[in-house]
Design a protein around this motif. Structure first.
Motif, PDB file in Angstrom:
ATOM      1  N   VAL A  82       0.813  -1.219   0.000  1.00 22.07           N
ATOM      2  CA  VAL A  82       0.000   0.000   0.000  1.00 22.07           C
ATOM      3  C   VAL A  82       0.849   1.273   0.000  1.00 22.07           C
ATOM      4  O   VAL A  82       0.308   2.366  -0.165  1.00 22.07           O
ATOM      5  N   GLY A  83       2.164   1.140   0.190  1.00 22.33           N
ATOM      6  CA  GLY A  83       2.967   2.350   0.210  1.00 22.33           C
ATOM      7  C   GLY A  83       4.457   2.072   0.236  1.00 22.33           C
ATOM      8  O   GLY A  83       4.904   0.953   0.521  1.00 22.33           O
ATOM      9  N   THR A  84       5.238   3.108  -0.074  1.00 25.06           N
ATOM     10  CA  THR A  84       6.698   3.077   0.017  1.00 25.06           C
ATOM     11  C   THR A  84       7.103   3.889   1.233  1.00 25.06           C
ATOM     12  O   THR A  84       6.761   5.068   1.337  1.00 25.06           O
ATOM     13  N   TYR A  85       7.831   3.268   2.150  1.00 25.32           N
ATOM     14  CA  TYR A  85       8.196   3.914   3.414  1.00 25.32           C
ATOM     15  C   TYR A  85       9.557   4.614   3.327  1.00 25.32           C
ATOM     16  O   TYR A  85       9.712   5.741   3.765  1.00 25.32           O
ATOM     17  N   VAL A  86      10.550   3.930   2.747  1.00 28.21           N
ATOM     18  CA  VAL A  86      11.889   4.509   2.593  1.00 28.21           C
ATOM     19  C   VAL A  86      12.321   4.353   1.139  1.00 28.21           C
ATOM     20  O   VAL A  86      12.293   3.251   0.578  1.00 28.21           O
ATOM     21  N   GLN A  87      12.734   5.471   0.524  1.00 24.56           N
ATOM     22  CA  GLN A  87      13.142   5.466  -0.874  1.00 24.56           C
ATOM     23  C   GLN A  87      14.584   5.010  -1.067  1.00 24.56           C
ATOM     24  O   GLN A  87      14.928   4.415  -2.087  1.00 24.56           O
ATOM     25  N   SER A  88      15.446   5.280  -0.105  1.00 25.33           N
ATOM     26  CA  SER A  88      16.863   4.966  -0.264  1.00 25.33           C
ATOM     27  C   SER A  88      17.115   3.479  -0.071  1.00 25.33           C
ATOM     28  O   SER A  88      16.346   2.780   0.595  1.00 25.33           O
ATOM     29  N   PRO A  89      18.207   2.958  -0.655  1.00 20.60           N
ATOM     30  CA  PRO A  89      18.534   1.539  -0.478  1.00 20.60           C
ATOM     31  C   PRO A  89      19.053   1.276   0.934  1.00 20.60           C
ATOM     32  O   PRO A  89      19.417   2.201   1.666  1.00 20.60           O
ATOM     33  N   GLN A 184      33.083  -7.192  10.972  1.00 22.04           N
ATOM     34  CA  GLN A 184      32.525  -7.018   9.638  1.00 22.04           C
ATOM     35  C   GLN A 184      33.471  -7.629   8.615  1.00 22.04           C
ATOM     36  O   GLN A 184      34.673  -7.371   8.635  1.00 22.04           O
ATOM     37  N   VAL A 185      32.890  -8.437   7.700  1.00 25.56           N
ATOM     38  CA  VAL A 185      33.703  -9.040   6.647  1.00 25.56           C
ATOM     39  C   VAL A 185      33.269  -8.575   5.255  1.00 25.56           C
ATOM     40  O   VAL A 185      33.878  -8.958   4.258  1.00 25.56           O
ATOM     41  N   GLY A 186      32.222  -7.756   5.191  1.00 27.42           N
ATOM     42  CA  GLY A 186      31.774  -7.248   3.905  1.00 27.42           C
ATOM     43  C   GLY A 186      30.487  -6.466   4.037  1.00 27.42           C
ATOM     44  O   GLY A 186      29.954  -6.302   5.144  1.00 27.42           O
ATOM     45  N   GLN A 187      29.990  -5.966   2.919  1.00 25.57           N
ATOM     46  CA  GLN A 187      28.725  -5.228   2.908  1.00 25.57           C
ATOM     47  C   GLN A 187      28.152  -5.229   1.499  1.00 25.57           C
ATOM     48  O   GLN A 187      28.855  -5.484   0.527  1.00 25.57           O
ATOM     49  N   ILE A 188      26.844  -4.951   1.438  1.00 27.58           N
ATOM     50  CA  ILE A 188      26.167  -4.918   0.143  1.00 27.58           C
ATOM     51  C   ILE A 188      24.921  -4.051   0.272  1.00 27.58           C
ATOM     52  O   ILE A 188      24.231  -4.098   1.293  1.00 27.58           O
ATOM     53  N   TYR A 189      24.639  -3.234  -0.748  1.00 29.70           N
ATOM     54  CA  TYR A 189      23.424  -2.421  -0.777  1.00 29.70           C
ATOM     55  C   TYR A 189      22.309  -3.188  -1.495  1.00 29.70           C
ATOM     56  O   TYR A 189      22.560  -3.936  -2.441  1.00 29.70           O
ATOM     57  N   THR A 190      21.083  -2.962  -1.045  1.00 29.50           N
ATOM     58  CA  THR A 190      19.952  -3.474  -1.816  1.00 29.50           C
ATOM     59  C   THR A 190      19.869  -2.698  -3.127  1.00 29.50           C
ATOM     60  O   THR A 190      20.087  -1.485  -3.139  1.00 29.50           O
ATOM     61  N   PRO A 191      19.547  -3.375  -4.226  1.00 28.35           N
ATOM     62  CA  PRO A 191      19.383  -2.658  -5.492  1.00 28.35           C
ATOM     63  C   PRO A 191      17.956  -2.142  -5.667  1.00 28.35           C
ATOM     64  O   PRO A 191      17.433  -2.106  -6.782  1.00 28.35           O
ATOM     65  N   TRP A 192      17.312  -1.722  -4.565  1.00 27.29           N
ATOM     66  CA  TRP A 192      15.929  -1.243  -4.604  1.00 27.29           C
ATOM     67  C   TRP A 192      15.657  -0.378  -3.380  1.00 27.29           C
ATOM     68  O   TRP A 192      16.387  -0.433  -2.385  1.00 27.29           O
ATOM     69  N   PRO A 193      14.602   0.471  -3.398  1.00 33.46           N
ATOM     70  CA  PRO A 193      14.183   1.190  -2.190  1.00 33.46           C
ATOM     71  C   PRO A 193      13.907   0.192  -1.069  1.00 33.46           C
ATOM     72  O   PRO A 193      13.352  -0.883  -1.301  1.00 33.46           O
ATOM     73  N   SER A 194      14.280   0.536   0.148  1.00 32.89           N
ATOM     74  CA  SER A 194      14.465  -0.504   1.153  1.00 32.89           C
ATOM     75  C   SER A 194      13.243  -0.930   1.958  1.00 32.89           C
ATOM     76  O   SER A 194      13.204  -2.058   2.445  1.00 32.89           O
ATOM     77  N   TRP A 195      12.237  -0.061   2.146  1.00 27.84           N
ATOM     78  CA  TRP A 195      11.124  -0.419   3.022  1.00 27.84           C
ATOM     79  C   TRP A 195       9.783  -0.111   2.368  1.00 27.84           C
ATOM     80  O   TRP A 195       9.606   0.958   1.766  1.00 27.84           O
ATOM     81  N   TRP A 241      23.654   8.018  10.013  1.00 29.82           N
ATOM     82  CA  TRP A 241      22.582   7.265   9.369  1.00 29.82           C
ATOM     83  C   TRP A 241      21.572   8.201   8.719  1.00 29.82           C
ATOM     84  O   TRP A 241      21.135   7.975   7.586  1.00 29.82           O
ATOM     85  N   LEU A 242      21.191   9.275   9.416  1.00 29.31           N
ATOM     86  CA  LEU A 242      20.191  10.193   8.886  1.00 29.31           C
ATOM     87  C   LEU A 242      20.643  10.839   7.578  1.00 29.31           C
ATOM     88  O   LEU A 242      19.821  11.217   6.742  1.00 29.31           O
ATOM     89  N   LYS A 243      21.968  10.937   7.372  1.00 25.37           N
ATOM     90  CA  LYS A 243      22.478  11.493   6.125  1.00 25.37           C
ATOM     91  C   LYS A 243      22.340  10.515   4.960  1.00 25.37           C
ATOM     92  O   LYS A 243      22.404  10.906   3.801  1.00 25.37           O
ATOM     93  N   THR A 244      22.168   9.236   5.289  1.00 29.82           N
ATOM     94  CA  THR A 244      22.113   8.222   4.230  1.00 29.82           C
ATOM     95  C   THR A 244      20.694   7.811   3.864  1.00 29.82           C
ATOM     96  O   THR A 244      20.503   7.151   2.843  1.00 29.82           O
ATOM     97  N   VAL A 245      19.722   8.170   4.689  1.00 30.09           N
ATOM     98  CA  VAL A 245      18.369   7.649   4.487  1.00 30.09           C
ATOM     99  C   VAL A 245      17.442   8.729   3.928  1.00 30.09           C
ATOM    100  O   VAL A 245      17.558   9.901   4.273  1.00 30.09           O
ATOM    101  N   ARG A 246      16.548   8.306   3.041  1.00 31.37           N
ATOM    102  CA  ARG A 246      15.538   9.234   2.511  1.00 31.37           C
ATOM    103  C   ARG A 246      14.170   8.577   2.635  1.00 31.37           C
ATOM    104  O   ARG A 246      13.880   7.609   1.928  1.00 31.37           O
ATOM    105  N   PHE A 247      13.372   9.101   3.578  1.00 30.80           N
ATOM    106  CA  PHE A 247      12.015   8.597   3.722  1.00 30.80           C
ATOM    107  C   PHE A 247      11.175   9.068   2.535  1.00 30.80           C
ATOM    108  O   PHE A 247      11.453  10.098   1.926  1.00 30.80           O
ATOM    109  N   SER A 248      10.161   8.314   2.218  1.00 27.74           N
ATOM    110  CA  SER A 248       9.311   8.640   1.080  1.00 27.74           C
ATOM    111  C   SER A 248       8.596   9.970   1.303  1.00 27.74           C
ATOM    112  O   SER A 248       8.092  10.244   2.399  1.00 27.74           O
ATOM    113  N   ASP A 249       8.571  10.807   0.264  1.00 23.48           N
ATOM    114  CA  ASP A 249       7.867  12.087   0.361  1.00 23.48           C
ATOM    115  C   ASP A 249       6.362  11.881   0.477  1.00 23.48           C
ATOM    116  O   ASP A 249       5.659  12.664   1.106  1.00 23.48           O
TER     117      ASP A 249
END
Length: 288
Positions: A82-89, A184-195, A241-249
């Motif tokens: 029903v909605g997009t909560y967070v736009q950033s990966p 930590q042994v590695g990291q990976i971003y989701t290739p899509w908006p996250s929530w 963290w707040l600098k990296t995240v973009r909540f849906s407008d």
């Protein structure tokens, strides 16, 4: 005559991404829309909330994009987007035990035992995405999986040798790197908006209720203080963290192309076999 539902049981993951949910509750945004919202935390994540939507424990839930779409792509019909909560990966960290022989992602090749919260959870699905990125899917299952439930249980599992590694959101995990509990042994971003926001199929058709709920969610002005004092993150990590995240407008916006591309990645990773018609997965909610 349809009776509008005004009492909502809302499932969420009690991490920093929950800040707008907590603020909407504390600042009375739900009440302003004549909604009675019960917040129900699910520290074990999206996979658990899929079950909770099925048995009626929750009506609406906010969780990881890959978890919701994996369930829908595997034929589940008891909830809709029903909605997009967070736009950033989302940045996923790959973690191993503090004294583990695992030093880097390459050490996980060839049937490593990966700790996950639940089957179908983000920690499960992103393991396939990690394997796809490293070209480990050509010889069948890239890992064996060990469901252990909570984030704490995952940390315990890599330190007691039950699992070789696990994946979890980076900023939630960072504190335990700083403490030396895990590494930590590695990291990976989701290739899509996250929530995404999903609702039980019957509740999703209550458009006025859904509209009021989505429009109530707001970031608020006290996010750093809340995250650093009540969610067990340092002020520095909260600010980073707040600098990296973009909540849906506008939470009601759902992009079909994004859903399709996400499902394509999940198919390529072996998580879903076929891609369903995207429009059948979504209930369109409009609000001012």
């Amino acid at each position: 005559m349809t009776i509008m539902v005004t009492s909502i049981k809302l499932g969420y993951v009690p991490e920093h991404f929950s800040t707008p949910i907590i603020f909407a509750d504390r600042l009375g945004f739900f009440r302003e829309k004549s909604l009675s919202v019960e917040l129900i935390p699910f520290p074990s994540g999206t996979g658990h909330m899929i079950e909770a939507l099925s048995n009626g424990t929750v009506d609406v839930a906010i969780g990881l994009t890959e978890g919701w779409l994996a369930g829908l792509g595997q034929g589940k019909t008891h909830y809709k987007v029903v909605g997009t909560y967070v736009q950033s990966p989302l940045l996923w960290a790959v973690s191993a035990g503090a004294s583990s022989d695992v030093k880097e992602i390459g050490d996980l090749k060839d049937k490593a035992n990966i700790g996950i919260s639940r089957l179908g959870s983000g920690s499960h699905i992103m393991s396939y995405v990690l394997a796809k990125e490293n070209q480990w899917l050509s010889h069948g299952e890239p890992f064996s999986f060990h469901p252990v439930g909570t984030f704490q249980n995952l940390r315990n599992a890599v330190n007691d040798g039950t699992c070789h590694a696990f994946m979890w959101e980076y900023f939630t995990t960072k504190k335990y790197y700083d403490l030396g509990e895990i590494k930590q042994v590695g990291q990976i971003y989701t290739p899509w908006p996250s929530w995404l926001v999903v609702a039980r199929a019957d509740i999703s058709k209550q458009h006025e209720t859904m509209s009021n709920l989505l429009s109530s969610l707001d970031r608020g002005d006290e996010a750093v203080s809340y995250i650093s004092t009540e969610l067990d993150y340092t002020k520095e990590d909260a600010e980073k963290w707040l600098k990296t995240v973009r909540f849906s407008d506008k939470l009601g916006d759902v992009q079909d192309e994004m859903l399709k591309k996400t499902l394509e990645v999940l198919r390529d990773a072996g998580v879903v076999k076929e891609i369903p018609k995207v429009d059948a997965l979504v209930e369109r909610i409009q609000y001012e």
